[in-house]
Design an enzyme around this catalytic site. Structure first.
Site, PDB file in Angstrom:
ATOM      1  N   ASP A 311       0.847  -1.197   0.000  1.00 34.85           N
ATOM      2  CA  ASP A 311       0.000   0.000   0.000  1.00 34.85           C
ATOM      3  C   ASP A 311       0.887   1.254   0.000  1.00 34.85           C
ATOM      4  O   ASP A 311       2.075   1.201   0.328  1.00 34.85           O
ATOM      5  CB  ASP A 311      -0.922  -0.023   1.227  1.00 34.85           C
ATOM      6  CG  ASP A 311      -2.071   0.971   1.120  1.00 34.85           C
ATOM      7  OD1 ASP A 311      -2.182   1.661   0.098  1.00 34.85           O
ATOM      8  OD2 ASP A 311      -2.863   1.051   2.081  1.00 34.85           O
ATOM      9  N   GLU A 507      -9.688   7.790   5.496  1.00 35.97           N
ATOM     10  CA  GLU A 507      -8.523   7.271   6.218  1.00 35.97           C
ATOM     11  C   GLU A 507      -8.344   7.977   7.566  1.00 35.97           C
ATOM     12  O   GLU A 507      -9.318   8.332   8.224  1.00 35.97           O
ATOM     13  CB  GLU A 507      -7.283   7.346   5.324  1.00 35.97           C
ATOM     14  CG  GLU A 507      -7.500   6.548   4.020  1.00 35.97           C
ATOM     15  CD  GLU A 507      -6.256   6.388   3.174  1.00 35.97           C
ATOM     16  OE1 GLU A 507      -5.152   6.246   3.725  1.00 35.97           O
ATOM     17  OE2 GLU A 507      -6.386   6.382   1.931  1.00 35.97           O
TER      18      GLU A 507
END
Ligand code: BGC
Ligand code: BGC
Length: 590
Positions: A311, A507
C-alpha cells in the site's frame, strides 16, 4: 507506423520490429508470447526469457499517475503499473475523460521494446466513485447492514463493469478489514465487525468483480488490507496526523487468525487475484516486512498464488533506509511496490540489491511471473485498448436502480416509537431539515470525486430530499430548511424529518475519539421539533455516532450509513413501499 525488418534471421523471419520512425520507439510483434493461441504458461515462459533484469524490476513498480512528470518515463523505466489514488483524476473528469487518460498511459507501454501492457489500478470503494456520472453505491458499512451476499455480488459486478468501461481492470477492493474500534476513520470502508459477515460478503464481492468478462477482458479484485487493521490501538498511529489509522495491532496470533485471517482465507478460496498488504503493524512490526505473515501464512498456509502488492509508500516506513526497506519487503514476499512516487530510486536500489545478492534473481523472476500472469489473465496483452462503446453503461438507469435497491436494504431502524415510521403518504405537511438532507457529497462520503469526498451537489444523483419529494403526491407539502428554521410555519407538520450526520472524510483524517452530531445539526433537529408532531431522524454516517443523550426526544431513528448517489432508496422505505430489513454491522450504543 512503419515496419522495418531489422532482425532478419537467416531462414525464417521470427518477428517483426515496428517503429514510429526509423529506429525510434520500436517494439516487436509476432513473438510467441504475443500469440493468443498459446497457453499462458508458454507465453510467460517465452516472455520472461526475453526480459532483462531492468525490465523485470520495472514491472514491479506501481506508480501514482500524478507523480509521473514525464509520461515517457513509463517506457524509459518499463513501469509495470500505474494507479489513480484518491482524487487522481483526468483533466476532464468524466467517464470518457478517464477512458482517454488510461488509453493514453497504455499507449506509452506499447512503445516499449516488448510492449508489455500496463496494469492500471484504482479504488472503486463504492462504485467508480471518483467519476461524476458513475453509479455510487452505499459504502461497505451499508452493504454490511444488508448482509445480503446476492446483492453484494450484483453491486460488485456493476462496479467492475463501470470501472472496466473506463479502461481499468484492477480494483483495490474489497476491503476485508474487520473493524473493532469505530473511532477508526476507515470504519465505513468495512463490512463491519463480524468476521463471518466480512468473509461472506467479501467472497461475494470478489466473485462479483471477477465475474466480469467482456471481449476477453476481465477484472481483478485487490483484497485489502492484509492484515489486522481493524484491531489497531488508538494512539499507535505512525502517522503524526492520525490517531489510529496506520497504527499497531497488539493482538495475539490466535486472535489475529480468528478475527482477521478468516476473510482472507475465504478470499483465497474465492480465487482473489491480488491482495494488498496494509500500512499497519502487528506486534510492532510493519506487515509489509513480515515474512511470517506474507510468505508463511498467506502463501504457505492459505495457498495464495496471486499477486501481493504493498500500500501507499508503506514499504518505506519499514526502516529509515529505503534500500533496506525494499530488500525486506520483497524478501518478505511483496511482489509489487506501490511506491507511489520515486520510481528512479526504486530501480536503482533494486538493481543494486540484486547485484549485492540481497535479493535473488529467483525472487525477482517469481514476482515478475506473478505480475505477468495477472496481465495475461486479464486479457491485457491481447486487448490493450478500450472500446468507447462501453461507456454508455456508466451510471445507467439499470445500475442506479441496483444502487437504490442496495440503499433500501441497508437502512437500519434503530428506534421507532408511536409508529412514527413508516410515514403515511396521506398527510398534508412534511418538514425536512439537516445538513445531509440535500447534499450528495455528504451522502456519498469519502472517496467520492476527491479522496476526502466533496460537499454539495456536484454529481448526478438523487438527494434524500429529492427522493422524499418524488415519493409523495402534489397534495403533500414538503418544506425544507437546512437549519430547520420554520418560524414562518403556523401549523404543526404531521412529521419532521431530520437528515443529519458526518461530513465526509477518508482514512486517518476521520479518526475521531467521539464521533457525534454537530451543534448545527442538533439545533436543526430542535428547531424542527418545535414545528412537527413527530420527529424522525435519519443519520448519514460512516459509523455509529454517540447520540445516546438525544434519542429520547426523537420518535424514530434510522441509520442510513453513506448511501451514495441514489437517495431515493431512503424514501422508498420511509414511506413503507419496502420494509426495513437492515441489521447493525457493528454495535451501536443507543
Ligand atoms: C489506502 C488504500 C488505497 C491506496 C490507493 C492508500 O492510502 O490505504 O486503501 O487503495 O491508498 O488509493
Ligand atoms: C491519495 C490517496 C492515498 C493517500 C495516502 C492521498 O494523497 O490520494 O489515494 O490513500 O494519499 O496518504
Amino acid at each position: 507506423m512503419l515496419a522495418y525488418n531489422f532482425f532478419r534471421p537467416l531462414v525464417n523471419i521470427e518477428y517483426v520490429k515496428v517503429c514510429d520512425q526509423k529506429d525510434k520507439n520500436c517494439h516487436v510483434t509476432n513473438l510467441p508470447y504475443q500469440n493468443s493461441t498459446l497457453s499462458t504458461e508458454e507465453r510467460i515462459a517465452d516472455l520472461l526469457n526475453r526480459m532483462t533484469l531492468a525490465e523485470k524490476i520495472g514491472q514491479m513498480a506501481l506508480v501514482e499517475k500524478n507523480s509521473l512528470g514525464n509520461l515517457d518515463d513509463l517506457a524509459k523505466y518499463g513501469l509495470g503499473a500505474v494507479l489513480s489514488g484518491g482524487g487522481a483524476k483526468p483533466e476532464v473528469n468524466t467517464p470518457a475523460g478517464w477512458q482517454e487518460m488510461v488509453n493514453n498511459f497504455q499507449s506509452y507501454s506499447q512503445k516499449t521494446r516488448l510492449s508489455i501492457p500496463l496494469l492500471y489500478g484504482a479504488d472503486a470503494n463504492h462504485g467508480h466513485g471518483q467519476v461524476p456520472g458513475a453509479t455510487i453505491f452505499p459504502h461497505f458499512i451499508g452493504l454490511g447492514a444488508t448482509n445480503d451476499p446476492g446483492l453484494v455480488h450484483e453491486v460488485a459486478k456493476v462496479t467492475a463493469a463501470e470501472t472496466a468501461a473506463t479502461g481499468i481492470y484492477w480494483i483495490f477492493s474489497p476491503n476485508l478489514d474487520v473493524v473493532k474500534d469505530l473511532r477508526w476513520g476507515r470504519t465505513y470502508e468495512t463490512f463491519g465487525s463480524d468476521p463471518q459477515v466480512v468473509s461472506k460478503l467479501g467472497q461475494a464481492f470478489i466473485e462479483g468483480l471477477q465475474s466480469y468478462n467482456k471481449r476477453g477482458l476481465t477484472v481483478a479484485a485487490g483484497a485489502k488490507h492484509y492484515i489486522s487493521n481493524g484491531s489497531m490501538v488508538w494512539g499507535s498511529s505512525t502517522n503524526n496526523d492520525f490517531f489510529i489509522d496506520q497504527g499497531n495491532s497488539n493482538i495475539s496470533e490466535a486472535e489475529l487468525r480468528q478475527i482477521h485471517l478468516e476473510p482472507f482465507r475465504q478470499a483465497v478460496n474465492a480465487n482473489v487475484k491480488s491482495i494488498m498488504v496494509g500500512l499497519n503493524s502487528w506486534q510492532g512490526e510493519k506487515i509489509s516486512a513480515s515474512k511470517y505473515l506474507i510468505s508463511d501464512i498467506l502463501r504457505g498456509e492459505l495457498g495464495f498464488t496471486g499477486l501481493i502488492f504493498s500500500d501507499w509508500y508503506g514499504v518505506y516506513e519499514i526502516e529509515r533506509s529505503k534500500y533496506n526497506s525494499l530488500v525486506r519487503a520483497i524478501n518478505a514476499g511483496v511482489d509489487m511496490i506501490m511506491l507511489p512516487y520515486d520510481y528512479e530510486d526504486f530501480v536503482t536500489y533494486l538493481q543494486r540489491a540484486v547485484a549485492n545478492g540481497d535479493i535473488s534473481q529467483e525472487r525477482i523472476n517469481e514476482a515478475t511471473r506473478r505480475i505477468l500472469t495477472l496481465k495475461f489473465e486479464l486479457g491485457l496483452f491481447d486487448h490493450p485498448a478500450i472500446d468507447s462503446a462501453d461507456l454508455k453503461i456508466v451510471g445507467s438507469k439499470e445500475n442506479r436502480d441496483l444502487a437504490r435497491r442496495a440503499v433500501r436494504k441497508s437502512l437500519v431502524l434503530l428506534k421507532n416509537n408511536n409508529a412514527a415510521v413508516p410515514i403515511s403518504k396521506n398527510i398534508s405537511k412534511i418538514l425536512v431539515a439537516g445538513s445531509a438532507a440535500h447534499n450528495l457529497g455528504k451522502q456519498a462520503g469519502g472517496w467520492t470525486v476527491e479522496w476526502q469526498g466533496i460537499d454539495g451537489n456536484w454529481l448526478p444523483g438523487t438527494t434524500i430530499l429529492d427522493g422524499l419529494k418524488k415519493s409523495v403526491s402534489a397534495n403533500v407539502k414538503v418544506e425544507y430548511s437546512l437549519s430547520g428554521d420554520f418560524s414562518a410555519q403556523n401549523n404543526l407538520a404531521d412529521v419532521g424529518i431530520a437528515v443529519v450526520g458526518e461530513n465526509p472524510y477518508a482514512e486517518g483524517w476521520g479518526d475521531n475519539n467521539n464521533p457525534s452530531l454537530s451543534a448545527e445539526d442538533l439545533s436543526a433537529i430542535n428547531n424542527l421539533k418545535q414545528k412537527s408532531k413527530k420527529i424522525v431522524v435519519i443519520i448519514i454516517s460512516g459509523r455509529p455516532l454517540n447520540i445516546k443523550e438525544y434519542t429520547k426526544d426523537w420518535d424514530a431513528v434510522i441509520a442510513a450509513w453513506l448511501p451514495g448517489s441514489e437517495g431515493q432508496g431512503v424514501a422508498d422505505v420511509l414511506f413503507g413501499d419496502y420494509p426495513f430489513t437492515g441489521t447493525l454491522p457493528i454495535d451501536w450504543d443507543l
